[in-house]
Design a protein around this motif. Structure first.
Motif, PDB file in Angstrom:
ATOM      1  N   PHE A 277       0.799  -1.176  -0.055  1.00 48.84           N
ATOM      2  CA  PHE A 277       0.174   0.156  -0.131  1.00 48.84           C
ATOM      3  C   PHE A 277       0.997   1.282   0.052  1.00 48.84           C
ATOM      4  N   GLU A 278       0.265   2.368  -0.293  1.00 42.82           N
ATOM      5  CA  GLU A 278       1.112   3.754  -0.426  1.00 42.82           C
ATOM      6  C   GLU A 278       0.025   4.540   0.578  1.00 42.82           C
ATOM      7  N   PRO A 279      -0.113   4.333   1.816  1.00 45.19           N
ATOM      8  CA  PRO A 279      -0.984   5.133   2.416  1.00 45.19           C
ATOM      9  C   PRO A 279      -0.744   6.307   2.884  1.00 45.19           C
ATOM     10  N   GLU A 280      -1.703   7.157   3.267  1.00 48.10           N
ATOM     11  CA  GLU A 280      -1.646   8.251   3.903  1.00 48.10           C
ATOM     12  C   GLU A 280      -1.312   8.087   5.237  1.00 48.10           C
TER      13      GLU A 280
ATOM     14  N   GLN B  95      -4.699   6.849   6.767  1.00 50.25           N
ATOM     15  CA  GLN B  95      -5.231   5.800   6.477  1.00 50.25           C
ATOM     16  C   GLN B  95      -4.460   4.530   7.074  1.00 50.25           C
TER      17      GLN B  95
ATOM     18  N   SER C 285      -6.758  -3.716  -7.899  1.00 49.91           N
ATOM     19  CA  SER C 285      -5.268  -3.000  -8.199  1.00 49.91           C
ATOM     20  C   SER C 285      -5.160  -2.969  -9.693  1.00 49.91           C
TER      21      SER C 285
ATOM     22  N   SER D 177       0.228  -4.138  -6.163  1.00 50.64           N
ATOM     23  CA  SER D 177       0.228  -2.714  -5.391  1.00 50.64           C
ATOM     24  C   SER D 177      -1.348  -2.539  -5.250  1.00 50.64           C
TER      25      SER D 177
ATOM     26  N   GLU E  17      -4.678  -0.611  -4.559  1.00 50.61           N
ATOM     27  CA  GLU E  17      -5.254   0.666  -4.872  1.00 50.61           C
ATOM     28  C   GLU E  17      -6.592   0.847  -4.037  1.00 50.61           C
ATOM     29  N   TYR E  18      -7.202  -0.426  -3.656  1.00 47.89           N
ATOM     30  CA  TYR E  18      -8.561  -0.284  -3.089  1.00 47.89           C
ATOM     31  C   TYR E  18      -8.637  -1.455  -2.045  1.00 47.89           C
TER      32      TYR E  18
ATOM     33  N   LYS F   2      -8.162   3.388   0.062  1.00 50.48           N
ATOM     34  CA  LYS F   2      -8.596   3.954  -1.223  1.00 50.48           C
ATOM     35  C   LYS F   2      -7.255   4.874  -1.541  1.00 50.48           C
ATOM     36  N   ARG F   3      -6.553   4.255  -2.293  1.00 53.53           N
ATOM     37  CA  ARG F   3      -4.924   4.978  -2.548  1.00 53.53           C
ATOM     38  C   ARG F   3      -5.536   6.358  -3.448  1.00 53.53           C
TER      39      ARG F   3
END
Length: 179
Positions: free
Chosen positions: A120-123, A126, A143, A158, A160-161, A171-172
């Motif tokens: 994941f690339e979370p904020e 998130q 993805s 990777s 995205e959801y 949610k990316r």
């Protein structure tokens, strides 16, 4: 008086001429055409060159090994879902990635009977929801990307959801400023 004015004007003209000439040279450099995409034949030639390098040889050996074949087959199994960006059911099998991995935040999950690394690339906002995942949680993921690397024994998805119990937990967020 005229001589003083001419003496002051002459350096001004010379300096402005140099500045203007320098600006034209810089403009010529920026007008270079962007490199054209390589044709299929050129791409194949570049790939052949790369395959002859030590890294290319190592990759080809990995690709032919049983471990490499397993990873490539796993990638192919979910390719249809990846290209269509459709839901995939997954079960979280581990909350940590394989030792030595440098993929960032992620989990191990089983999709259609095969294990995958799900990253994941979370904020920051998130992270709390993603940290609430537990082993054996059933999740729905989507993805656009599945990749592989000789360093890892599993395909890398990777994500995205992510949805758990019909609630979106990740949610990316698209990057700002383009790509």
């Amino acid at each position: 008086m005229k001589k003083v004015i001419y003496a002051l004007m002459l350096p001004l003209v010379v300096v402005s001429g140099i500045v203007f000439a320098n600006r034209e040279i810089k403009n010529e450099n920026t007008k270079k055409p962007s490199p054209k995409p390589l044709s299929v034949a050129e791409r194949k030639a570049e790939r052949k060159k790369w395959e002859a390098t030590p890294d290319g040889i190592k990759y080809k050996k990995w690709e032919a090994s049983p471990e490499g074949k397993k990873v490539l087959i796993g990638s192919a199994k979910i390719r249809k879902h990846i290209t269509a960006f459709t839901n995939m059911e997954a079960v979280v099998t581990s909350l940590s990635l394989p030792p030595g991995s440098r993929l960032g935040f992620g989990v191990m999950a089983r999709i259609n009977g095969d294990d995958y690394i799900v990253i994941f690339e979370p904020e920051k906002s998130q992270l709390e929801q993603l940290h609430s995942l537990k082993v054996n949680d059933k999740i729905i993921i989507r993805s656009h990307t599945v990749s592989h690397a000789p360093k890892y024994s599993y395909p890398i998805v990777s994500c995205e959801y992510v949805e758990r119990d019909s609630k979106v937990i990740f949610k990316r967020v698209p990057r700002k400023g383009g790509c």
